[in-house]
Write an enzyme that holds these catalytic residues in place. Structure first.
Site, mmCIF file in Angstrom:
data_model
loop_
_atom_site.group_PDB
_atom_site.id
_atom_site.type_symbol
_atom_site.label_atom_id
_atom_site.label_comp_id
_atom_site.label_asym_id
_atom_site.label_seq_id
_atom_site.Cartn_x
_atom_site.Cartn_y
_atom_site.Cartn_z
ATOM 1 N N HIS A 1 0.865 -1.184 0.000
ATOM 2 C CA HIS A 1 0.000 0.000 0.000
ATOM 3 C C HIS A 1 0.900 1.232 0.000
ATOM 4 O O HIS A 1 1.728 1.414 0.886
ATOM 5 C CB HIS A 1 -0.925 0.026 1.219
ATOM 6 C CG HIS A 1 -1.810 1.232 1.246
ATOM 7 N ND1 HIS A 1 -3.066 1.250 0.648
ATOM 8 C CD2 HIS A 1 -1.625 2.473 1.773
ATOM 9 C CE1 HIS A 1 -3.600 2.443 0.816
ATOM 10 N NE2 HIS A 1 -2.757 3.207 1.492
ATOM 11 N N CYS A 2 0.735 2.086 -0.999
ATOM 12 C CA CYS A 2 1.579 3.271 -1.148
ATOM 13 C C CYS A 2 0.833 4.487 -0.623
ATOM 14 O O CYS A 2 -0.205 4.884 -1.172
ATOM 15 C CB CYS A 2 1.950 3.469 -2.620
ATOM 16 S SG CYS A 2 3.018 4.894 -2.902
ATOM 17 N N GLY A 3 1.362 5.074 0.460
ATOM 18 C CA GLY A 3 0.743 6.262 1.025
ATOM 19 C C GLY A 3 0.804 7.456 0.095
ATOM 20 O O GLY A 3 -0.101 8.298 0.076
#
Length: 397
Positions: free
Chosen positions: A194-196
């Site tokens: 998951h890429c913030g």
């Protein structure tokens, strides 16, 4: 005056070294090579220790209500989807481009750059933002009841790190290589992370956009660094700085003799441009490392999520094999003591004899790695975008 200039240069050098140590510690402090070093300790302080001390200080001074408020903000920022890092990215891009345009465009066209670079720079930034939006708002490969059977066919279970089971949250079968993202609250096929920054998961469908985003932004940083360097080189030519230093001040025409004086002149006249060039160079190196890491994963058809799974599996297998080897060695030792007298080994041969534990080898068996060409094709053209996947879906419906 000379002492003052030297003092400023030493301050800049020390500032650069401290910044480099902090950046390396923050990004690479968990690498095995830094285990037990001050780099690892700085990493722990930056990522956990400082925040923990801050919470303790707030709790002691302002009470538990303030601590709970901070924890609520942390939950929103780190454990729920939010656009904060997306906004920060746009601010970084916008502010950096503004400073470049404000400080560098006055020297374009110049000795080495033509006027077209004004428009090229705007175009490459626009493409970068487009890739950012494409990665942020594209479907990463959400698994649901309608397509779960097709993903199961596309990614068979290897019965090593993936086996048939049900997602406890979505209540549907969990395809191999998928993972339920606790932040987005959905199952994602071929889940990477998951890429913030994107406020989105990176999975089966949008890994190609994410890789293009990293590569393009690395090229933007390289282009910006080289362009600003050429602008500064053009200013040296325009003002004939080299000729003045060699002819009027009698400095020898060699790199070692001229470099300190040229750098001093550039720092005094174009410090903003130099800071921008250094900033772009550092960001470019970080992006190059991040892109290289993900490119290696793509070439071996592995994801970030699977990397940790393989590490746990390999460690477990290694410990299991070491236990079996130790038990076998103990058994042979006991049987040797109870059998007839054995010829004695010399102390030196006993000392240098290799331990049976050194023969323990654990092999990674990645069934999804089918050669780098096939692996690259799987990233560029995901299974769910192919006609065969859609055709099977229509047949089943």
């Amino acid at each position: 005056m000379i002492i003052k200039v030297m003092g400023v240069q030493w301050v800049l050098v020390c500032h650069g070294l401290v910044t480099a140590v902090v950046v390396v510690s923050f990004l690479c402090g968990r690498w095995p090579i830094f285990e037990g070093t001050f780099i690892q300790r700085i990493h722990y302080f930056l990522t956990f220790g400082a925040y923990d001390y801050f919470l303790r200080f707030v709790g002691a001074v302002f009470g538990s209500k303030c601590t709970n408020a901070i924890l609520s903000v942390e939950y929103y920022c780190c454990d729920r989807p939010n656009p904060l890092l997306q906004i920060l990215y746009l601010l970084i891009i916008g502010v950096t481009y503004y400073f470049i345009a404000n400080s560098c465009f006055a020297f374009i066209p110049g000795y080495y750059l033509s006027e077209i670079h004004r428009y090229i720079s705007l175009s490459v930034v626009a493409v970068g933002i487009l890739l950012f939006l494409l990665t942020s708002f594209s479907d990463p490969g959400t698994v649901n009841a309608n397509n779960v059977s097709h993903y199961i066919k596309a990614y068979p279970y290897d019965n090593i790190i993936y086996e048939e089971k049900e997602c406890s949250t979505c209540k549907i079968p969990k395809p191999a290589r998928s993972k339920h993202c606790s932040i987005c609250d959905r199952c994602v096929a071929r889940f990477d992370h998951h890429c913030g920054w994107m406020n989105n998961c990176i999975g089966e469908k949008n890994t190609r956009y994410f890789m293009a985003f990293l590569l393009w932004h690395f090229l933007i940083c390289v282009y910006g660094t080289v362009a600003i360097g050429l602008i500064l080189a053009g200013r040296l030519k325009d003002f004939k700085v080299i000729d003045i230093l060699t002819v009027y001040y009698g400095i020898q025409n060699s790199f070692m003799d001229l470099a300190p004086h040229v750098v001093q002149w550039l720092l005094g006249s174009y410090n903003t441009q130099i800071l921008l060039m250094v900033f772009l160079a550092i960001v470019g190196m970080l992006l190059a490392g991040f892109f290289g890491y993900h490119a290696k994963l793509c070439l071996s058809n592995t994801t970030t999520n699977e990397t940790f799974k393989w590490q746990d599996y390999m460690e477990w297998q290694r410990k299991l094999k070491e236990a079996k080897v130790s038990a076998e060695a103990l058994k042979q030792s006991i049987s040797g003591m109870s059998s007839e007298r054995q010829p004695l080994l010399s102390k030196w041969r006993t000392f240098f004899r290799k331990s049976p534990l050194e023969d323990v080898v654990v092999v990674k068996n990645n069934v999804y790695d089918k050669g780098f060409l096939h692996n690259i094709l799987e990233v560029i053209s995901p299974f769910s975008t192919r006609r065969s996947f859609t055709r099977n879906k229509l047949k089943s419906s």
